[in-house]
Design a protein around this motif. Sequence first.
Motif, PDB file in Angstrom:
ATOM      1  N   LYS A  90       0.950  -1.095   0.007  1.00 16.77           N
ATOM      2  CA  LYS A  90       0.194  -0.034  -0.035  1.00 16.77           C
ATOM      3  C   LYS A  90       0.831   1.389   0.144  1.00 16.77           C
ATOM      4  O   LYS A  90       1.733   1.430   0.934  1.00 16.77           O
ATOM      5  CB  LYS A  90      -0.766  -0.136   1.311  1.00 16.77           C
ATOM      6  N   ILE A  91       0.539   1.905  -1.185  1.00 15.11           N
ATOM      7  CA  ILE A  91       1.427   3.503  -1.015  1.00 15.11           C
ATOM      8  C   ILE A  91       0.448   4.504  -0.829  1.00 15.11           C
ATOM      9  O   ILE A  91      -0.369   4.750  -1.609  1.00 15.11           O
ATOM     10  CB  ILE A  91       1.964   3.495  -2.494  1.00 15.11           C
ATOM     11  N   LYS A  92       0.881   5.389   0.070  1.00 15.09           N
ATOM     12  CA  LYS A  92       0.133   6.614   0.434  1.00 15.09           C
ATOM     13  C   LYS A  92       1.031   7.762  -0.408  1.00 15.09           C
ATOM     14  O   LYS A  92       2.018   7.933  -0.135  1.00 15.09           O
ATOM     15  CB  LYS A  92      -0.035   6.871   1.975  1.00 15.09           C
ATOM     16  N   VAL A  93       0.068   8.846  -1.027  1.00 14.54           N
ATOM     17  CA  VAL A  93       0.649   9.596  -1.863  1.00 14.54           C
ATOM     18  C   VAL A  93       0.494  11.071  -1.147  1.00 14.54           C
ATOM     19  O   VAL A  93      -0.370  11.356  -0.663  1.00 14.54           O
ATOM     20  CB  VAL A  93       0.192   9.783  -3.302  1.00 14.54           C
ATOM     21  N   TYR A  94       1.753  11.880  -0.948  1.00 10.88           N
ATOM     22  CA  TYR A  94       1.865  13.108  -0.557  1.00 10.88           C
ATOM     23  C   TYR A  94       2.168  13.982  -1.604  1.00 10.88           C
ATOM     24  O   TYR A  94       3.380  13.893  -2.156  1.00 10.88           O
ATOM     25  CB  TYR A  94       2.726  13.237   0.529  1.00 10.88           C
ATOM     26  N   ALA A  95       1.271  15.171  -1.831  1.00 12.84           N
ATOM     27  CA  ALA A  95       1.965  16.081  -2.725  1.00 12.84           C
ATOM     28  C   ALA A  95       2.902  16.915  -2.038  1.00 12.84           C
ATOM     29  O   ALA A  95       3.225  16.923  -1.101  1.00 12.84           O
ATOM     30  CB  ALA A  95       0.671  16.822  -3.266  1.00 12.84           C
ATOM     31  N   ALA A  96       3.676  17.936  -3.203  1.00 16.99           N
ATOM     32  CA  ALA A  96       4.428  18.717  -2.623  1.00 16.99           C
ATOM     33  C   ALA A  96       4.090  19.557  -1.551  1.00 16.99           C
ATOM     34  O   ALA A  96       2.808  20.043  -1.465  1.00 16.99           O
ATOM     35  CB  ALA A  96       4.931  19.710  -3.819  1.00 16.99           C
ATOM     36  N   ASN A  97       4.901  19.593  -0.371  1.00 18.20           N
ATOM     37  CA  ASN A  97       4.948  20.120   0.673  1.00 18.20           C
ATOM     38  C   ASN A  97       3.767  19.939   1.686  1.00 18.20           C
ATOM     39  O   ASN A  97       3.578  20.225   2.964  1.00 18.20           O
ATOM     40  CB  ASN A  97       4.180  21.819   0.457  1.00 18.20           C
ATOM     41  N   GLU A  98       3.406  18.731   1.472  1.00 20.81           N
ATOM     42  CA  GLU A  98       2.539  18.018   2.417  1.00 20.81           C
ATOM     43  C   GLU A  98       3.145  17.152   3.424  1.00 20.81           C
ATOM     44  O   GLU A  98       2.849  17.251   4.681  1.00 20.81           O
ATOM     45  CB  GLU A  98       1.368  16.801   1.667  1.00 20.81           C
ATOM     46  N   LEU A  99       4.461  16.705   2.981  1.00 20.04           N
ATOM     47  CA  LEU A  99       5.379  16.054   3.802  1.00 20.04           C
ATOM     48  C   LEU A  99       6.643  16.680   3.798  1.00 20.04           C
ATOM     49  O   LEU A  99       7.450  16.827   4.567  1.00 20.04           O
ATOM     50  CB  LEU A  99       5.397  14.480   3.736  1.00 20.04           C
ATOM     51  N   VAL A 100       7.282  16.797   2.568  1.00 25.59           N
ATOM     52  CA  VAL A 100       8.311  17.415   2.294  1.00 25.59           C
ATOM     53  C   VAL A 100       8.255  18.480   1.210  1.00 25.59           C
ATOM     54  O   VAL A 100       7.386  18.410   0.275  1.00 25.59           O
ATOM     55  CB  VAL A 100       9.495  16.597   1.934  1.00 25.59           C
ATOM     56  N   PRO A 101       8.934  19.630   1.206  1.00 24.43           N
ATOM     57  CA  PRO A 101       8.962  20.588   0.046  1.00 24.43           C
ATOM     58  C   PRO A 101       9.301  19.849  -1.171  1.00 24.43           C
ATOM     59  O   PRO A 101       9.878  18.723  -1.201  1.00 24.43           O
ATOM     60  CB  PRO A 101      10.142  21.585   0.260  1.00 24.43           C
ATOM     61  N   ALA A 102       8.927  20.369  -2.448  1.00 21.30           N
ATOM     62  CA  ALA A 102       9.123  19.833  -3.680  1.00 21.30           C
ATOM     63  C   ALA A 102      10.231  19.594  -4.331  1.00 21.30           C
ATOM     64  O   ALA A 102      10.695  18.335  -4.669  1.00 21.30           O
ATOM     65  CB  ALA A 102       8.408  20.736  -4.944  1.00 21.30           C
ATOM     66  N   PHE A 103      11.388  20.172  -3.806  1.00 22.13           N
ATOM     67  CA  PHE A 103      12.768  20.014  -4.228  1.00 22.13           C
ATOM     68  C   PHE A 103      13.732  19.294  -3.360  1.00 22.13           C
ATOM     69  O   PHE A 103      14.770  18.935  -3.327  1.00 22.13           O
ATOM     70  CB  PHE A 103      13.450  21.422  -4.602  1.00 22.13           C
ATOM     71  N   GLU A 104      13.000  18.621  -2.229  1.00 20.07           N
ATOM     72  CA  GLU A 104      13.493  17.942  -1.422  1.00 20.07           C
ATOM     73  C   GLU A 104      12.936  16.340  -1.365  1.00 20.07           C
ATOM     74  O   GLU A 104      13.338  15.622  -0.577  1.00 20.07           O
ATOM     75  CB  GLU A 104      13.358  18.366   0.225  1.00 20.07           C
ATOM     76  N   VAL A 105      12.426  16.035  -2.447  1.00 21.31           N
ATOM     77  CA  VAL A 105      11.911  14.706  -2.650  1.00 21.31           C
ATOM     78  C   VAL A 105      13.141  13.660  -2.759  1.00 21.31           C
ATOM     79  O   VAL A 105      13.135  12.594  -2.064  1.00 21.31           O
ATOM     80  CB  VAL A 105      11.035  14.544  -3.852  1.00 21.31           C
TER      81      VAL A 105
END
Length: 381
Positions: A90-105
């Motif tokens: 099971k994979i839970k998806v987090y958009a940019a800034n929901e868990l980490v900033p976009a450029f820290e993925v």
Amino acid sequence: MADVGLRKVGDAGLNRACLPRSLGLAAAFAVLLGACAPEESQEAETEAAPEPSTFEWKLVTTWPKNLPGLGTAPERLAEMVDVMSAGRLKIKVYAANELVPAFEVFDAVSEGSAEMGHGAAYYWRGKAPIAAIFATVPFGMTAQEMNAWLYHGGGLELWRELYGRFGVVPMAAGNSGVQMAGWFNKEINTPADLQGLKMRIPGLGGEVFQRAGGVAVSLPGSEIFTSLQTGVIDATEWVGPYNDLAFGFQEIARYYYYPGWHEPGPTIEAIVNAEALNALPDDLKTILETACRAINQDMLDEFTARNAGSLRTLVEEHGVEVRRLPDEVLDEFRRLSAEVLAESAGEDDELSQRILDSYTNFLNDMREYHAVTEQAYLNAR
């Protein structure tokens, strides 16, 4: 009578070897039931197979939540993996800034705070400058050609060797096809019009734009509209009509230029933490790779299907002026692109040089072949 009884037992299909000859019929049946039936201890030793292990992963993305195409693709990927694995992964998806900033993925996946990410390789040029090649190259390969290189031309193996330095395993997981050149509030007639122009444009295309006299700015998608609206930037590229219409760029920019010289076939990537991937059983690894490959094609199909109608909407309902970049400007971009690509491997990195050689050799083969197939057909059509 005993002989007759024994013959009847034998006729019933029981094993006469289990019966002592001296026993009577009743005793024979007792022996038979005890010696020939399965032992209770054997039944007790038989245990049900253990339930398969389940895994719960986090997937962080560089995209705004629910963005058509780019943002919805990882959601579909997670759903596909869930169904194919019968709920074991099971994979839970987090958009940019929901868990980490976009450029820290990339860092989040490399460090293991998230098992998986979804973004584009040119965002990680600070980690390895050559990485941008695995997203797109100005005047380089189209989506079809990139897939051919990755899957059948050695590109994927080189990509994984590069990312292996960071404990990350990449997989192609999307493509937008040829993009638009971008949104401008001033006309571009000659290379001189680029001087000092601040434009959101990442990757190798940004380096080319910088050398042409512009100012390349790297911004995540969620910050582009406000930056263009407030004058932080003067122009922006994003993807193409389907995504650009959703972002509302038509409300703040007048001119929509083409072709997307800077991103002719950008590969979108799924990146997986190597330890997390190795912890999966083989069937789940195969399911994950298969789902990524399916999403890779599905995104390209979606953009191809939706871009045409979205462009019509931009022109007919919003009055957007669609313009072709002048040949003089494209020629300058092409000249500078050759310089940037030649320098992208660095001086002392043997792996980067192998990646560059592999890419350019495959591109040359595609250029020759498609001149008499895809390009020739499109010109004829």
